[in-house]
Design a protein around this motif. Structure first.
Motif, PDB file in Angstrom:
ATOM      1  N   GLN A  55       0.726  -1.222   0.018  1.00 26.83           N
ATOM      2  CA  GLN A  55      -0.265  -0.006  -0.185  1.00 26.83           C
ATOM      3  C   GLN A  55       0.552   1.212   0.021  1.00 26.83           C
ATOM      4  N   TRP A  75      -1.029  -4.918   3.107  1.00 32.47           N
ATOM      5  CA  TRP A  75      -2.159  -5.813   3.884  1.00 32.47           C
ATOM      6  C   TRP A  75      -1.750  -7.400   3.809  1.00 32.47           C
ATOM      7  N   HIS A  92      -2.538 -10.655   4.036  1.00 28.50           N
ATOM      8  CA  HIS A  92      -3.776 -12.229   3.018  1.00 28.50           C
ATOM      9  C   HIS A  92      -3.226 -13.202   4.594  1.00 28.50           C
ATOM     10  N   TYR A 121      -3.484  -5.244   8.434  1.00 23.49           N
ATOM     11  CA  TYR A 121      -2.362  -4.937   8.683  1.00 23.49           C
ATOM     12  C   TYR A 121      -1.357  -4.905   8.649  1.00 23.49           C
ATOM     13  N   VAL A 141      -7.053  -0.730  -0.638  1.00 24.45           N
ATOM     14  CA  VAL A 141      -6.992  -0.053   0.634  1.00 24.45           C
ATOM     15  C   VAL A 141      -7.857   1.500   0.606  1.00 24.45           C
TER      16      VAL A 141
END
Length: 322
Positions: free
Chosen positions: A179, A193, A195, A200, A221
């Motif tokens: 991000q 992020w 997974h 976060y 996001v």
């Protein structure tokens, strides 16, 4: 030197010297007399540059109405002060980009800026050396990993990484949606992020052993959501419930410390006796304690109790090591 650079250099030479001969322009631009004549004609006829020939001085100058004034070429976005600022920025960038990961892609642009400024490479280097960045405890990142991570952030693609945690030195495989890149105290971090944990996370780039750009699109996001989750702590530590620290600095230290921003959401005030009271949020006390130790003997931790006790313990450990 392309035509746009020549246009800028012609104007720069006339502006700085007042009147410039045809021979001097040819030497500076390294073009044929025919090319210079075409450039001068284009500047006057197509760009409305107020350049005229002064027979008495045997050179080119700005028309009387523009002498001492300001004329800018259409399509040339930077004036001389802005070009100096960009050369300064190049040196600042070099301080953050010591391996040249980003710099080598930007070098052609900076070469053009040098040409527009009308200085040679030696003069440009002298200008850049007037800015010096001093960094300590710099943490190096492999250039290939940095480029891959940077591409993932810009292209909004997922990454497969092998990441080694600092605390337990255990490496593991993760798939993440990058991000934001963060630079803090001469180290790079990636906000993403994760997974695997469905949350976060902030990854230190020097802890990323391998990074592979995937074809899968990154999870979208909102930046406001990312900031709310990761920007509430103190320093680089993020995630968790913020607590408020109340610190009081001595009157002798207050004059300097009061000019510093410890946190964007801090609140502060001078006390009647000249001391400075600072309140700020933090999540993890690790980095906050490090900064407080820089002011040992000049700062009192008023609250919370847990932070006060942790600071006292650090001071005792330091004293015992003497």
């Amino acid at each position: 030197m392309d035509r746009t650079e020549r246009f800028y250099k012609i104007e720069q030479l006339i502006r700085s010297r007042g009147c410039v001969s045809f021979a001097t322009l040819i030497e500076a631009l390294e073009v044929s007399p025919a090319t210079l004549k075409r450039d001068l004609a284009y500047l006057r006829e197509r760009m409305d540059a107020p350049i005229e020939y002064d027979a008495g001085e045997n050179g080119y100058r700005f028309g009387q109405q523009w002498r001492g004034g300001k004329h800018e070429l259409p399509g040339v976005w930077f004036n001389e002060a802005e070009l100096h600022a960009l050369l300064t920025m190049q040196q600042m960038l070099a301080g953050l980009d010591e391996q040249g990961v980003v710099g080598r892609h930007l070098q052609p642009m900076f070469d053009k800026i040098t040409g527009m400024l009308g200085v040679d490479a030696a003069e440009a280097d002298e200008l850049r050396r007037r800015v010096k960045l001093i960094g300590t405890a710099r943490r190096r990142v492999a250039s290939d990993s940095f480029e891959t991570v940077g591409s993932a952030v810009v292209k909004r693609r997922r990454l497969a990484i092998r990441y080694r945690k600092k605390r337990d030195a255990v490496a593991g495989e993760r798939e993440i949606s990058p991000q934001r890149l963060v630079h803090h105290r001469y180290a790079w971090y990636l906000d993403a992020w994760c997974h695997a944990s469905d949350a976060y996370r902030r990854f230190a780039l020097d802890g990323i052993e391998t990074a592979t750009l995937l074809e899968t699109a990154a999870k979208p996001v909102p930046l406001s959501e990312l900031e709310a989750e990761l920007d509430q702590g103190y320093g680089i530590f993020a995630g968790g419930i913020p607590r408020e620290a109340e610190l009081v600095f001595s009157a002798g230290t207050a004059a300097w410390v009061s000019r510093e921003e410890w946190h964007p959401a801090q609140q502060s005030e001078f006390l009647p006796d000249g001391r400075w009271c600072l309140r700020l949020p933090y999540v993890d006390d690790t980095e906050l304690l490090m900064d407080l130790l820089r002011h040992a003997g000049q700062v009192e931790v008023v609250a919370p109790t847990a932070l006060r006790e942790a600071f006292a313990a650090r001071l005792k450990q330091a004293a015992a090591a003497l």
